[in-house]
Design a protein around this motif. Sequence first.
Motif, PDB file in Angstrom:
ATOM      1  N   LEU A 187       0.927  -1.111   0.016  1.00  0.00           N
ATOM      2  CA  LEU A 187      -0.060  -0.055   0.138  1.00  0.00           C
ATOM      3  C   LEU A 187       0.782   1.493  -0.090  1.00  0.00           C
ATOM      4  O   LEU A 187       1.539   1.041   1.060  1.00  0.00           O
ATOM      5  N   PHE A 195      -4.832   6.408   2.156  1.00  0.00           N
ATOM      6  CA  PHE A 195      -4.304   5.118   1.301  1.00  0.00           C
ATOM      7  C   PHE A 195      -4.764   5.559  -0.468  1.00  0.00           C
ATOM      8  O   PHE A 195      -5.981   5.203  -0.344  1.00  0.00           O
ATOM      9  N   GLY A 196      -4.194   4.692  -0.756  1.00  0.00           N
ATOM     10  CA  GLY A 196      -4.354   3.928  -2.050  1.00  0.00           C
ATOM     11  C   GLY A 196      -5.142   2.763  -1.786  1.00  0.00           C
ATOM     12  O   GLY A 196      -5.195   1.974  -0.643  1.00  0.00           O
ATOM     13  N   ASP A 197      -5.809   2.270  -2.821  1.00  0.00           N
ATOM     14  CA  ASP A 197      -6.092   0.571  -2.561  1.00  0.00           C
ATOM     15  C   ASP A 197      -5.157  -0.199  -2.503  1.00  0.00           C
ATOM     16  O   ASP A 197      -5.848  -1.611  -1.958  1.00  0.00           O
ATOM     17  N   GLY A 198      -4.329  -0.361  -2.868  1.00  0.00           N
ATOM     18  CA  GLY A 198      -2.946  -1.533  -2.849  1.00  0.00           C
ATOM     19  C   GLY A 198      -2.719  -2.397  -3.737  1.00  0.00           C
ATOM     20  O   GLY A 198      -3.054  -2.250  -5.194  1.00  0.00           O
ATOM     21  N   ARG A 252      -2.207  -6.255  -4.990  1.00  0.00           N
ATOM     22  CA  ARG A 252      -2.082  -7.386  -3.660  1.00  0.00           C
ATOM     23  C   ARG A 252      -0.969  -8.701  -5.409  1.00  0.00           C
ATOM     24  O   ARG A 252      -1.374  -8.715  -6.316  1.00  0.00           O
ATOM     25  N   GLN A 259     -10.983  -0.828   7.052  1.00  0.00           N
ATOM     26  CA  GLN A 259     -10.480  -1.475   5.275  1.00  0.00           C
ATOM     27  C   GLN A 259     -11.970  -1.992   5.024  1.00  0.00           C
ATOM     28  O   GLN A 259     -11.940  -3.398   5.795  1.00  0.00           O
ATOM     29  N   GLY A 276     -10.010  -6.226  -0.435  1.00  0.00           N
ATOM     30  CA  GLY A 276      -9.601  -5.225  -1.930  1.00  0.00           C
ATOM     31  C   GLY A 276      -9.388  -4.349  -1.719  1.00  0.00           C
ATOM     32  O   GLY A 276      -9.601  -4.023  -3.276  1.00  0.00           O
ATOM     33  N   GLU A 277      -9.222  -3.243  -0.232  1.00  0.00           N
ATOM     34  CA  GLU A 277      -9.072  -1.969  -0.716  1.00  0.00           C
ATOM     35  C   GLU A 277      -8.633  -1.166   0.238  1.00  0.00           C
ATOM     36  O   GLU A 277      -8.444  -2.035   1.487  1.00  0.00           O
ATOM     37  N   GLY A 278      -7.670  -0.223   0.258  1.00  0.00           N
ATOM     38  CA  GLY A 278      -7.474   0.845   1.262  1.00  0.00           C
ATOM     39  C   GLY A 278      -7.887   0.773   2.696  1.00  0.00           C
ATOM     40  O   GLY A 278      -8.880   0.921   1.892  1.00  0.00           O
TER      41      GLY A 278
END
Lengths: 114, 111
Positions: free
Chosen positions: A92, A105-108, A110, B37, B40-42
């Motif tokens: 992240l 934060f960004g969405d990351g 995976r 959270q 699937g998201e930050g």
Amino acid sequence: SAVISQKPSRDICQRGTSLTIQCQVDSQVTMMFWYRQQPGQSLTLIATANQGSEATYESGFVIDKFPISRPNLTFSTLTVSNMSPEDSSIYLCSVELGSNQPQHFGDGTRLSIL
Amino acid sequence: GQQLNQSPQSMFIQEGEDVSMNCTSSSIFNTWLWYKQDPGEGPVLLIALYKAGELTSNGRLTAQFGITRKDSFLNISASIPSDVGIYFCAGHPKRGQNFVFGPGTRLSVLP
């Protein structure tokens, strides 16, 4: 707040390869950070991405494994090098819009390593 | 280094019930944050607290900065299915130090 975009959103990689994750912010920010979130775990800070100088790494994380670039105030990259299955995590990016302000934060990304 | 503890670790509640969770530390923090959270998201910032004793609301959510500066709680009233997720607290030990994140509370809402 800011719009923070991470690419790729997910990837499956082979052992021994490297992957570079990008983080783009829609406004100039002073502080950018990279976190790792292992499955079912909390967030662990990898490093602070400093614009124009080397990143500041937390204990347990080294530049050779996680090189970071910060070429300007809106963009940073994190590379996960020589990957092994233990590197399978969510990575992240976050930003601080002002000194000691909350992080966003960004969405990351995976990441799964086979 | 400083660590945060969150309780409960997980909880299952019925839709419509109120929820309370808390975050504690053995040392003083200057800022408390609560994030949610979704899969699937930050993490998304819910509430930020900056002063001891401060009580702040955001819709059905209410959070307080403990007067000892070593704890914070988050309450959710009249829970709904979209409240499902992991709630993280984060604390800022002092100016110049990085935020520390708690281990999270996993909330499940049963219809």
